[in-house]
Design an enzyme around this catalytic site. Structure first.
Site, short mmCIF file in Angstrom:
data_model
loop_
_atom_site.label_atom_id
_atom_site.label_comp_id
_atom_site.label_asym_id
_atom_site.label_seq_id
_atom_site.Cartn_x
_atom_site.Cartn_y
_atom_site.Cartn_z
N ASP A 287 30.54 39.81 43.64
CA ASP A 287 30.98 38.71 44.50
C ASP A 287 31.44 39.33 45.83
O ASP A 287 30.64 39.49 46.75
CB ASP A 287 32.09 37.95 43.76
CG ASP A 287 32.61 36.75 44.52
OD1 ASP A 287 31.99 36.36 45.52
OD2 ASP A 287 33.65 36.18 44.12
N LYS B 91 35.48 41.41 30.48
CA LYS B 91 34.74 40.82 29.40
C LYS B 91 33.42 40.22 29.87
O LYS B 91 32.52 39.97 29.07
CB LYS B 91 35.58 39.68 28.77
CG LYS B 91 36.90 40.10 28.23
CD LYS B 91 37.70 38.82 27.85
CE LYS B 91 39.16 39.09 27.84
NZ LYS B 91 39.96 37.84 27.84
N ASP C 177 28.91 41.54 35.31
CA ASP C 177 28.31 40.21 35.32
C ASP C 177 27.90 39.78 36.72
O ASP C 177 26.82 39.26 36.93
CB ASP C 177 29.28 39.18 34.68
CG ASP C 177 30.70 39.23 35.28
OD1 ASP C 177 30.95 40.03 36.20
OD2 ASP C 177 31.55 38.46 34.79
N ILE C 178 28.80 40.02 37.70
CA ILE C 178 28.53 39.45 39.03
C ILE C 178 29.13 40.32 40.13
O ILE C 178 30.20 40.91 39.95
CB ILE C 178 29.08 37.99 39.09
CG1 ILE C 178 28.66 37.27 40.37
CG2 ILE C 178 30.57 37.92 38.92
CD1 ILE C 178 28.87 35.76 40.31
P1 IMP Z 1 34.29 40.95 43.03
O1 IMP Z 1 35.28 42.04 42.84
O2 IMP Z 1 34.73 39.94 44.05
O3 IMP Z 1 32.88 41.41 43.28
O4 IMP Z 1 34.29 40.08 41.71
C1 IMP Z 1 33.81 40.55 40.59
C2 IMP Z 1 34.48 39.92 39.38
O5 IMP Z 1 35.06 38.63 39.63
C3 IMP Z 1 33.37 39.71 38.40
O6 IMP Z 1 33.27 40.81 37.55
C4 IMP Z 1 33.78 38.44 37.68
O7 IMP Z 1 34.54 38.78 36.55
C5 IMP Z 1 34.65 37.68 38.64
N1 IMP Z 1 33.88 36.59 39.32
C6 IMP Z 1 33.44 36.59 40.58
N2 IMP Z 1 32.78 35.45 40.86
C7 IMP Z 1 32.80 34.72 39.71
C8 IMP Z 1 32.25 33.45 39.36
O8 IMP Z 1 31.60 32.74 40.13
N3 IMP Z 1 32.47 33.05 38.08
C9 IMP Z 1 33.17 33.79 37.17
N4 IMP Z 1 33.68 34.99 37.46
C10 IMP Z 1 33.50 35.46 38.73
MG MG Z 2 34.12 40.81 35.66
#
Ligand code: IMP
Ligand code: MG
Length: 201
Positions: A130, A69, A127-128
């Site tokens: 990480d 979302k 959105d991000i």
């Molecule tokens: P990744 O797989 O670690 O890159 O994380 C990606 C997903 O984790 C994103 O699509 C977000 O939904 C969630 N996420 C990562 N960091 C944050 C944050 O600081 N706030 C809220 N959601 C986050």
């Molecule tokens: Mg996400």
């Protein structure tokens, strides 16, 4: 109605829509990070960039593949900043946080089977970025559906946590390694509707 009543109503209205959310956030130690004006400006420039890249092959549809979302609000603004008429909107859902708050859990990706992306340009919009695990796993599943091309765009790129080789092709802002909320990003499913982005202190 006399002017005092009008003034009191206005104060209550602004407090309810803006003031309460901000003071609640300050109480739980979040500080403003990116304003709504900065986001709006960046979305326009990303739209121009996407047009410039994909207009070279405007016969092939471009799919804005929104990762729900979190990317919903960003994608809704972004698609209005893209001029290419041949632009589609499709969705998948990825979740790893849910009600866990700031601790990532098991990653689940849903909706890939329903996509119609063969021979189309796919731009994954999240959105991000990480750890990068979400984008990397989505990319691997999308590749199996034979798109014309595949790229990724994230609003935020968190620095210092990446666990994968890839980097997003485009990003809106680079941010420090802090938990953020607002403009689609949640804490335990709340705060997605904040118009600006806030970071945990
Ligand atoms: P990744 O797989 O670690 O890159 O994380 C990606 C997903 O984790 C994103 O699509 C977000 O939904 C969630 N996420 C990562 N960091 C944050 C944050 O600081 N706030 C809220 N959601 C986050
Ligand atoms: Mg996400």
């Amino acid at each position: 109605m006399n002017s005092r009543i009008i003034l009191a109503s206005l104060i209550i209205f602004f407090h309810a829509t803006y003031g309460m959310q901000s003071s609640d956030l300050t109480l739980i130690n979040f500080s403003p990070l990116i304003t709504r004006d900065q986001i709006a400006e960046r979305v326009v420039s990303l739209g121009r960039k996407i047009d410039a890249i994909y207009c070279k092959d405007s016969q092939t549809p471009l799919v804005i593949l929104t990762v729900m979302k979190g990317a919903m609000i960003f994608a809704a603004d972004l698609i209005r900043a893209i001029q290419m008429p041949n632009t589609e909107l499709q969705f998948i859902q990825a979740s790893s946080y849910g009600h866990n708050g700031t601790q990532a859990g098991q990653l689940t990706i849903r909706g890939v089977d329903q996509l119609t992306i063969e021979n189309k340009h796919v731009l994954i919009v999240d959105d991000i970025f990480d750890t990068g695990v979400t984008i990397s796993k989505i990319k691997a599943q999308i590749l199996e559906k034979n798109p014309a091309s595949i790229k990724s765009l994230v609003l935020l790129r968190k620095l210092g946590k990446s666990k994968v080789k890839e980097t997003p092709d485009f990003f809106g802002f680079e941010i420090p390694d802090k938990f953020v909320i607002g403009y689609g990003l949640d804490y335990k499913e709340c705060y997605r509707g904040l118009p600006s982005i806030w970071a945990k202190d």
